[in-house]
Design an enzyme around this catalytic site. Sequence first.
Site, PDB file in Angstrom:
ATOM      1  N   LYS A  97      11.896  51.721 -69.984  1.00 20.42           N
ATOM      2  CA  LYS A  97      12.229  50.306 -69.753  1.00 20.42           C
ATOM      3  C   LYS A  97      12.490  49.611 -71.091  1.00 20.42           C
ATOM      4  O   LYS A  97      13.475  48.876 -71.242  1.00 20.42           O
ATOM      5  CB  LYS A  97      11.080  49.606 -69.002  1.00 20.42           C
ATOM      6  CG  LYS A  97      10.945  50.058 -67.549  1.00 20.42           C
ATOM      7  CD  LYS A  97       9.684  49.523 -66.875  1.00 20.42           C
ATOM      8  CE  LYS A  97       9.570  50.043 -65.452  1.00 20.42           C
ATOM      9  NZ  LYS A  97       8.387  49.578 -64.713  1.00 20.42           N
ATOM     10  N   GLN A 146       2.552  47.072 -65.964  1.00 17.82           N
ATOM     11  CA  GLN A 146       2.803  48.365 -65.329  1.00 17.82           C
ATOM     12  C   GLN A 146       1.618  48.751 -64.441  1.00 17.82           C
ATOM     13  O   GLN A 146       0.466  48.679 -64.859  1.00 17.82           O
ATOM     14  CB  GLN A 146       3.049  49.428 -66.417  1.00 17.82           C
ATOM     15  CG  GLN A 146       3.505  50.768 -65.887  1.00 17.82           C
ATOM     16  CD  GLN A 146       4.886  50.745 -65.221  1.00 17.82           C
ATOM     17  OE1 GLN A 146       5.722  49.898 -65.519  1.00 17.82           O
ATOM     18  NE2 GLN A 146       5.120  51.650 -64.303  1.00 17.82           N
ATOM     19  N   ASP A 186       9.161  41.714 -61.994  1.00 16.31           N
ATOM     20  CA  ASP A 186       8.914  42.787 -61.024  1.00 16.31           C
ATOM     21  C   ASP A 186       9.012  42.284 -59.584  1.00 16.31           C
ATOM     22  O   ASP A 186       9.039  43.080 -58.649  1.00 16.31           O
ATOM     23  CB  ASP A 186       7.501  43.353 -61.221  1.00 16.31           C
ATOM     24  CG  ASP A 186       7.488  44.610 -62.072  1.00 16.31           C
ATOM     25  OD1 ASP A 186       8.446  45.405 -61.959  1.00 16.31           O
ATOM     26  OD2 ASP A 186       6.520  44.793 -62.823  1.00 16.31           O
TER      27      ASP A 186
HETATM   28  N1  GUN Z   1       4.554  51.242 -61.016  1.00 19.20           N
HETATM   29  C1  GUN Z   1       5.401  51.954 -60.246  1.00 19.20           C
HETATM   30  N2  GUN Z   1       6.561  51.283 -60.063  1.00 19.20           N
HETATM   31  C2  GUN Z   1       6.435  50.113 -60.740  1.00 19.20           C
HETATM   32  C3  GUN Z   1       7.310  49.010 -60.930  1.00 19.20           C
HETATM   33  O1  GUN Z   1       8.443  48.938 -60.424  1.00 19.20           O
HETATM   34  N3  GUN Z   1       6.808  48.002 -61.708  1.00 19.20           N
HETATM   35  C4  GUN Z   1       5.554  48.054 -62.257  1.00 19.20           C
HETATM   36  N4  GUN Z   1       5.154  47.002 -62.986  1.00 19.20           N
HETATM   37  N5  GUN Z   1       4.730  49.063 -62.076  1.00 19.20           N
HETATM   38  C5  GUN Z   1       5.171  50.090 -61.332  1.00 19.20           C
END
Ligand code: GUN
Length: 306
Positions: free
Chosen positions: A52, A96, A119
């Site tokens: 990311k 995350q 998110d």
């Molecule tokens: N863990 C698994 N997928 C995601 C996501 O799309 N965003 C975040 N913040 N954590 C995750």
Amino acid sequence: MAIILDGNRVRDEIKEALKPRIARLAAAKRRPGLAAVLVGNHSASEIYVRSKLKTSQELGMCSEKITPPESVTTEEMLALVSELNARSDIDGILVQLPLPRQVDAKRILLAVAPDKDVDGFHPYNVGCLVAGLPGPRACTPAGIMALLDRYNIPIEGKRAVVVGRSDIVGKPVSLLLLHRNATVTICHSRTPGLAAVCREADILVAAIGRPARLDAEYIKPGAAVIDVGMNTLGRREDVARIFRNSPEKLSAFDKRGNVLVGDLDPIDVAERAGAYTPVPGGVGPLTIAMLMANTVESAERRLASC
Ligand code: GUN
């Protein structure tokens, strides 16, 4: 021959379309700022967050990683989120998941300012999704919709079956499909007769995190199949069985010690589906592209409102 829904290609198109928007923000001295909070050393999360941040930097955004220790408390996380909420140079905050057990994840997600919630996990933004109001959408579900649209897969009036009811994928993608006038069924581990339900799907979305769990019996011939699973196979015999002794996969395993597989049986899906996402290279790249899109949108909205 089934159409392969190429997530890398669609990701690149989305990234290209973001570049002029980022350039305009940079010209206004408001380069999009993304903060990623990665707690402890969860290896899959480390890989996701690295990708990311790398993508955001390639696009010329300002991004930073904050890495509290595994032992962090809920109060400490709340203080960190509150600092990020207050910073004018940060447009997007991503915490995350998963978080360690001692941290109250729901309180943390609730603490992120809804206008920086790239998110789409804050209950306010989830409410906007349910009500069909604008707002950031969760990245993997938004990526799935982008992929279906780029390949002109019809949604309206179609039967969609979503296997998995998580807050991150299953629930939001079901709502997005519903808003596009699909008839949506959400299935999960307690659904009886799962194969028969899945076989009715014109669009089948699998998000259960079980390697190659859904085989030919679950796929209507010609269906569009979206595989959200990213499962690591760490045993050679599983690779041999699931990939029917494919020499490429076995040699990849011998080199790396593991091979990725989705929630669908990879051979069956290629034989029966009309269109499908490969693993890797299907849904995964889209999740990151949509995070970038949400961050740019947040920066534009915040610039317009000051
Ligand atoms: N863990 C698994 N997928 C995601 C996501 O799309 N965003 C975040 N913040 N954590 C995750």
